[in-house]
Design a protein around this motif. Structure first.
Motif, short mmCIF file in Angstrom:
data_model
loop_
_atom_site.label_atom_id
_atom_site.label_comp_id
_atom_site.label_asym_id
_atom_site.label_seq_id
_atom_site.Cartn_x
_atom_site.Cartn_y
_atom_site.Cartn_z
N PRO A 97 0.80 -1.23 0.00
CA PRO A 97 0.00 0.00 0.00
C PRO A 97 0.83 1.28 0.00
O PRO A 97 0.38 2.31 -0.50
N ALA A 98 2.04 1.22 0.53
CA ALA A 98 2.87 2.43 0.61
C ALA A 98 3.20 2.98 -0.77
O ALA A 98 3.45 4.18 -0.91
N THR A 99 3.22 2.14 -1.81
CA THR A 99 3.55 2.61 -3.16
C THR A 99 2.49 3.58 -3.70
O THR A 99 2.76 4.31 -4.65
N ALA A 100 1.30 3.58 -3.11
CA ALA A 100 0.25 4.51 -3.53
C ALA A 100 -0.03 5.55 -2.45
O ALA A 100 -1.09 6.18 -2.45
N GLY A 101 0.92 5.75 -1.54
CA GLY A 101 0.74 6.73 -0.48
C GLY A 101 -0.16 6.27 0.64
O GLY A 101 -0.72 7.10 1.37
N LEU A 102 -0.31 4.96 0.79
CA LEU A 102 -1.16 4.41 1.85
C LEU A 102 -0.31 3.64 2.86
O LEU A 102 -0.63 2.51 3.26
N GLY A 103 0.78 4.24 3.29
CA GLY A 103 1.70 3.58 4.20
C GLY A 103 1.06 3.17 5.51
O GLY A 103 1.48 2.19 6.14
N ALA A 123 -6.99 5.62 -4.18
CA ALA A 123 -5.61 6.07 -4.33
C ALA A 123 -5.03 5.78 -5.71
O ALA A 123 -4.12 6.47 -6.16
N VAL A 124 -5.54 4.76 -6.39
CA VAL A 124 -5.01 4.38 -7.71
C VAL A 124 -5.83 5.07 -8.78
O VAL A 124 -7.04 4.88 -8.89
N ARG A 125 -5.17 5.86 -9.59
CA ARG A 125 -5.87 6.65 -10.62
C ARG A 125 -6.33 5.76 -11.76
O ARG A 125 -5.57 4.95 -12.29
#
Length: 329
Positions: free
Chosen positions: A238-244, A318-320
């Protein structure tokens, strides 16, 4: 039996779903997902309390497609032979004959699947994946189309066996069935006061096989495939999409089977709705059903009351989604 609606029409399963709705009140999402699974050659895991017409939905769908239906009540004393069949010795002829089990049907309802032991689960795993059963030294193909719809009861957990992750991953989607609305429940009671009309066959098994072939021609833009892979990848990291902040809640993310199920399911959904191309919205609409049973959550998620649907909803936000340009379509 001839089909009343040609599979060459724009909405080939429209009459099938309409015929099932003459028996079933509500449950629109479940019925649509069942149709998607039939077209995409997948299987369904359904979670819901007793009395929500899960069995009736499968039975009605089987009747509307002129297919065979079998129901197996999974219990702790069930053995694989009860499911797939076995070889029986006939004394008068002095030879063994193969007796095929209830899995040899177009639609199989595995009721309360988590109540059966591991040996039964592994026997069902083969037929779900390979569409065949091995008895002794012989292999038997199940009829096509073939759909397994397994149910789980969220209320009682005593005496149940957790499904192996390998088997859970074989289910294309997990649908959560909720209580009907008050208006729907009134309609259910009113229908129960008069004799039900059996669903009429709208298409044949041959029609469905032809529909599967047509659905495979539905256009899937490369950006759609990339979108599916990005969604599944973020469930693992999740951290790769700013959801750390979600990292501590996810022990294992979804497997590549989830990416495949997202794309093939979206293709079937587009075909079901009369389109010959897939939109990002199709993937987003199926994301919860395709991914919720594939996430392995940590104990921290349980302690903080964070479920898979919450995480997947955050991932979708979070994922466009891609801007798909459909030329000449």
């Amino acid at each position: 039996m001839t089909s009343t609606k040609s599979p060459e029409s724009a909405h080939p399963l429209e009459q099938v779903l309409f015929e099932v709705k003459r028996t079933i009140v509500g449950q629109d999402v479940l019925l649509e997902r069942m149709a998607v699974a039939l077209i995409a050659d997948g299987h369904l895991l359904v979670e819901g309390v007793p009395g929500l017409a899960k069995t009736l939905a499968v039975r009605s769908l089987a009747a509307a497609i002129a297919g065979s239906f079998q129901r197996v009540q999974f219990t702790p004393d069930l053995v694989p032979a009860d499911l797939v069949g076995t070889r029986v010795y006939h004394q008068h002829s002095g030879e063994f004959r193969t007796e095929l089990g209830p899995v040899f049907a177009n639609l199989l309802l595995a009721d309360e699947i988590n109540r059966a032991p591991a040996k039964v689960q592994s026997a069902l795993l083969e037929v779900m994946q390979e569409h065949q059963v091995t008895i002794g030294r012989e292999t038997f193909k199940v009829p096509e189309p073939f759909l397994v719809m397994a149910t789980e009861n969220p209320i009682e957990s005593e005496g149940t066996y957790p499904l192996p992750e390998a088997q859970v991953d074989r289910f294309m989607m997990k649908v959560v069935v909720d209580y009907p609305t008050q208006a729907e429940e009134q309609a259910i009671v009113n229908r129960a006061l008069r004799p039900p009309e059996p669903p009429q066959p709208m298409v044949t098994a041959e029609d469905l096989i032809a529909m599967r072939a047509r659905a495979q021609q539905v256009y899937v833009d490369p950006a759609i495939v990339d979108y599916a892979v990005r969604l599944v990848s973020v469930t693992r990291s999740p951290a790769t999409a700013g959801l750390g902040e979600l990292e501590r809640y996810v022990t294992y993310g979804a497997s590549p089977r989830a990416s495949i199920a997202l794309v093939t399911g979206a293709r079937a959904l587009a075909f079901l709705r009369g389109r010959d191309y897939v939109l990002p919205h199709d993937l987003a609409e199926l994301a919860l059903d395709v991914l919720r049973h594939r996430l392995v959550l940590s104990y921290e998620a349980l302690a903080d009351d964070v479920d898979a649907d919450t995480i997947i909803t955050r991932v979708l936000g979070a994922v466009r989604a891609p801007d798909v340009v459909l030329q000449n379509r």
